[in-house]
Design an enzyme around this catalytic site. Structure first.
Site, short mmCIF file in Angstrom:
data_model
loop_
_atom_site.label_atom_id
_atom_site.label_comp_id
_atom_site.label_asym_id
_atom_site.label_seq_id
_atom_site.Cartn_x
_atom_site.Cartn_y
_atom_site.Cartn_z
N THR A 14 31.80 -38.39 81.13
CA THR A 14 31.55 -38.12 82.55
C THR A 14 32.17 -36.79 82.97
O THR A 14 31.49 -35.89 83.49
CB THR A 14 32.14 -39.26 83.42
OG1 THR A 14 31.61 -40.49 82.95
CG2 THR A 14 31.83 -39.07 84.89
N ARG A 46 33.03 -38.02 70.18
CA ARG A 46 32.88 -38.97 69.07
C ARG A 46 31.54 -38.80 68.36
O ARG A 46 31.45 -38.76 67.16
CB ARG A 46 33.00 -40.39 69.62
CG ARG A 46 34.21 -41.13 69.12
CD ARG A 46 34.30 -42.49 69.72
NE ARG A 46 33.72 -42.60 71.03
CZ ARG A 46 34.17 -43.39 71.99
NH1 ARG A 46 35.23 -44.14 71.76
NH2 ARG A 46 33.59 -43.46 73.15
N LYS A 107 45.50 -39.05 83.66
CA LYS A 107 46.69 -39.47 84.44
C LYS A 107 47.62 -40.36 83.63
O LYS A 107 48.83 -40.30 83.77
CB LYS A 107 46.29 -40.18 85.72
CG LYS A 107 45.32 -41.32 85.55
CD LYS A 107 43.99 -40.96 86.13
CE LYS A 107 42.91 -41.94 85.79
NZ LYS A 107 41.62 -41.55 86.27
N GLY A 136 40.73 -37.05 91.65
CA GLY A 136 39.52 -36.33 91.25
C GLY A 136 39.36 -34.95 91.87
O GLY A 136 40.05 -34.01 91.50
N GLY A 189 28.22 -49.75 87.44
CA GLY A 189 29.01 -48.72 86.74
C GLY A 189 30.16 -48.17 87.57
O GLY A 189 30.80 -47.19 87.20
N GLU A 192 34.97 -50.77 85.50
CA GLU A 192 34.92 -50.95 84.04
C GLU A 192 34.68 -52.42 83.70
O GLU A 192 35.03 -53.30 84.50
CB GLU A 192 36.29 -50.56 83.44
CG GLU A 192 36.71 -49.14 83.70
CD GLU A 192 35.95 -48.12 82.87
OE1 GLU A 192 35.43 -48.50 81.81
OE2 GLU A 192 35.86 -46.96 83.30
N ASP A 203 46.16 -47.91 87.60
CA ASP A 203 45.65 -46.54 87.74
C ASP A 203 46.28 -45.87 88.97
O ASP A 203 46.69 -44.70 88.92
CB ASP A 203 44.11 -46.61 87.87
CG ASP A 203 43.50 -45.26 88.12
OD1 ASP A 203 43.42 -44.48 87.16
OD2 ASP A 203 43.11 -44.98 89.27
N LYS A 207 48.86 -42.41 89.16
CA LYS A 207 48.67 -41.25 90.05
C LYS A 207 49.87 -41.10 90.99
O LYS A 207 50.33 -39.98 91.26
CB LYS A 207 47.38 -41.42 90.83
CG LYS A 207 46.15 -41.38 89.94
CD LYS A 207 44.93 -41.91 90.65
CE LYS A 207 43.70 -41.87 89.77
NZ LYS A 207 42.57 -42.60 90.35
N1 LIG Z 1 35.39 -40.52 85.21
C1 LIG Z 1 36.06 -40.06 86.24
O1 LIG Z 1 35.52 -40.01 87.35
C2 LIG Z 1 37.47 -39.57 86.09
C3 LIG Z 1 38.16 -39.14 87.25
C4 LIG Z 1 39.45 -38.62 87.11
C5 LIG Z 1 40.03 -38.56 85.85
N2 LIG Z 1 39.34 -39.03 84.77
C6 LIG Z 1 39.98 -38.93 83.46
O2 LIG Z 1 39.22 -38.05 82.65
C7 LIG Z 1 39.31 -38.43 81.28
C8 LIG Z 1 37.89 -38.62 80.73
O3 LIG Z 1 37.25 -39.63 81.48
P1 LIG Z 1 35.68 -39.86 81.40
O4 LIG Z 1 35.35 -40.78 82.51
O5 LIG Z 1 34.97 -38.59 81.30
O6 LIG Z 1 35.56 -40.68 80.03
P2 LIG Z 1 34.24 -40.99 79.20
O7 LIG Z 1 33.03 -40.81 80.01
O8 LIG Z 1 34.49 -42.32 78.54
O9 LIG Z 1 34.26 -39.84 78.08
C9 LIG Z 1 35.20 -39.81 77.06
C10 LIG Z 1 34.77 -38.76 76.05
O10 LIG Z 1 35.74 -38.71 75.01
C11 LIG Z 1 35.08 -38.81 73.76
N3 LIG Z 1 35.97 -39.52 72.85
C12 LIG Z 1 36.47 -40.76 72.95
N4 LIG Z 1 37.25 -41.06 71.93
C13 LIG Z 1 37.23 -39.97 71.13
C14 LIG Z 1 37.84 -39.65 69.89
N5 LIG Z 1 38.62 -40.54 69.26
N6 LIG Z 1 37.60 -38.42 69.37
C15 LIG Z 1 36.81 -37.55 70.00
N7 LIG Z 1 36.23 -37.78 71.17
C16 LIG Z 1 36.43 -38.98 71.72
C17 LIG Z 1 33.81 -39.57 74.01
O11 LIG Z 1 32.86 -39.25 73.01
P3 LIG Z 1 31.34 -39.79 73.04
O12 LIG Z 1 30.72 -39.25 74.29
O13 LIG Z 1 30.73 -39.19 71.83
O14 LIG Z 1 31.45 -41.27 73.02
C18 LIG Z 1 33.43 -39.05 75.40
O15 LIG Z 1 32.68 -37.86 75.26
C19 LIG Z 1 40.18 -39.70 81.26
O16 LIG Z 1 41.51 -39.33 81.02
C20 LIG Z 1 40.04 -40.23 82.68
O17 LIG Z 1 41.15 -41.00 83.09
C21 LIG Z 1 38.08 -39.53 84.86
#
Ligand SMILES: NC(=O)c1ccc[n+]([C@@H]2O[C@H](COP(=O)([O-])OP(=O)(O)OC[C@H]3O[C@@H](n4cnc5c(N)ncnc54)[C@H](OP(=O)(O)O)[C@@H]3O)[C@@H](O)[C@H]2O)c1
Length: 430
Positions: A14, A46, A107, A136, A189, A192, A203, A207
């Protein structure tokens, strides 16, 4: 043309996908604003062949994200994998040790290991930036570190988890139970499959630990936060709250008190029309109270690809511009180890709901417990009910010590006429 900043992006989900999109679609504007281009030198995730919403076929792919830490073609690492440990931690540690600046939205990593990482950054002169880790798209980290830096903070209060705010808003608007709304949020979505990180307040605590550190110049102390989630909040409580003029929000609160720094995460009643009482759905908001500036309110989207990537890219731009600062404002050695506050010291007003058998003398039993604990009653509500069914008694108090309230609840739970454990919600005056 000046030397480009070459970044490696690890994690293309994301937030990573949103970051790729901004960096490619706004490339010219970012170059003009930074005085140098930002180029994506390598990416890693991944699965290689996933559609990332942006053409990444010409960008160098690395199977192992940790190799970015030593890659000579990468100046700064953008960690968007997530998790307090594992690959994300290894990558960030190695990058900082090698003098590469790091941007992260993680975080959990910063709340648990931020100090160790900040020490590594100090040693090598790298920057560790984590604007996206809290709320965010709201630039609250920069605001505390820069724009509000002249203030002592009385209180920082935030709605810091969009999933919880969505669930609470939706329960109220659609008159449904927590469980029903959680299921719907998972299907859409917004929550989780394993929701405890969000709904149990963890969470928000991550923060809050980061905000407390920045506001009060102390090391993040996740283990010193009182944490209570929203699972016990019922529609009944929301209806009583509305009748009393309140709405219910999951808040993270940090404040300076005579007993030390208070840090707590729990459901709160706030006036419906107050600045945080009107923040609904997935929105986040943070209210800061500074001694010089007074109250400042930040509101916006706390999650999602665009808002979170907006903060990630702002941090990348700081690196491109050569901005320098300490991750937690002060050098690690100067961060205070302040005495932390136990919840038993908290003083606030309380909402208390009791489910009782309606018979003469119940109210007298309850009020005699209040009297024994020196709790002063502010209001009392009771609705009509069907004969033979338990009735809800709702009481609110004037400012009371938390320990007295807990003793009173224990005593009330033992009364024969009380049918379930009394439920209390703290009331926060905004
Ligand atoms: N989503 C939000 O709105 C949001 C807001 C604030 C902060 N965050 C933070 O931002 C970070 C990412 O969140 P997200 O929502 O973007 O997560 P996400 O959608 O689950 O994406 C995670 C990414 O990491 C990759 N990944 C996972 N395990 C891996 C590994 N062992 N080696 C290499 N790549 C790996 C995944 O690969 P694949 O795509 O190939 O599976 C995916 O591209 C987290 O720390 C989260 O707390 C998220």
């Amino acid at each position: 043309m000046s030397t480009p900043l070459k970044v490696g992006i690890a994690g293309l989900g994301t937030v990573g996908g949103g970051t790729l999109k901004i960096l490619s679609e706004h490339a010219d504007m970012l170059a003009a604003r930074c005085g140098r281009p930002v180029v994506i030198s390598a990416i890693s995730a991944r699965t290689r062949n996933k559609d990332r919403g942006v053409d990444v076929s010409k960008i160098r792919w690395l199977d192992n994200p940790v190799s970015m830490a030593t890659d000579p073609e990468i100046d700064a690492v953008v960690e968007l994998i997530g998790g307090a440990d594992g690959v994300a931690r290894e990558l960030v540690e190695k990058a900082l040790q090698n003098g590469k600046s790091v941007v992260t939205a993680n975080k959990a990593l910063i709340a648990h290991h931020g100090i160790a990482l900040a020490m590594m950054a100090e040693k090598t002169g790298a920057l560790l930036a984590f604007e996206a880790a809290v709320a965010g798209g709201i630039p609250i980290i920069k605001a505390l570190r820069d724009g509000l830096a002249a203030n002592r903070f009385r209180r920082i209060i935030g709605i810091l988890n969009g999933t919880c705010n969505y669930i609470l808003t939706s329960m109220w608007e659609t008159k449904r139970s927590f469980d029903d709304v959680l299921k719907e949020a998972q299907a859409k979505g917004y929550a989780e499959a394993e929701p405890s990180f969000d709904v149990d307040g963890i969470d928000t605590a991550h923060k809050l630990a980061i905000l407390t550190s920045l506001a009060y110049g102390c090391a993040p102390a996740i283990d010193k936060i009182y944490v209570e989630g929203i699972r016990r909040v019922s529609l009944r409580d929301m209806e009583f709250a509305a009748e009393l003029g309140y709405s219910i929000k999951l808040l993270g609160i940090a404040s300076q008190t005579e007993h030390g720094i208070e840090q707590r995460v729990h459901p709160c009643m706030v006036h419906k029309e107050s600045p945080l009482g009107t923040v609904h759905g997935v929105f986040n908001a943070i209210l800061t109270e500074g001694d010089a500036v007074g109250t400042v309110l930040f509101e916006g989207r706390g999650a999602g690809a665009g808002p979170t990537a907006s903060s990630v890219v702002a941090d990348i731009m700081d690196i491109a511009r050569g901005v320098a600062y300490k991750p937690f404002t002060l050098p690690v050695a100067s961060l205070a180890k302040l005495p932390f506050y136990g919840m038993e010291n908290l003083r606030c007003s309380y909402y208390l709901r009791l489910s009782v058998i309606d018979k003469p003398g119940v109210l007298a039993e309850v009020t005699s417990i209040f009297k024994k604990e020196q709790i002063s009653l502010r209001s009392f509500l009771q609705h009509s009910h069907k004969p033979g069914e338990p009735v809800n008694l709702v009481l609110t108090t004037h400012d009371t010590q938390e320990s007295s309230m807990l003793h009173a609840i224990d005593a009330m739970a033992k009364l024969e006429s009380v049918k379930e454990k009394p439920y209390m919600i703290r009331i926060e005056n905004l």
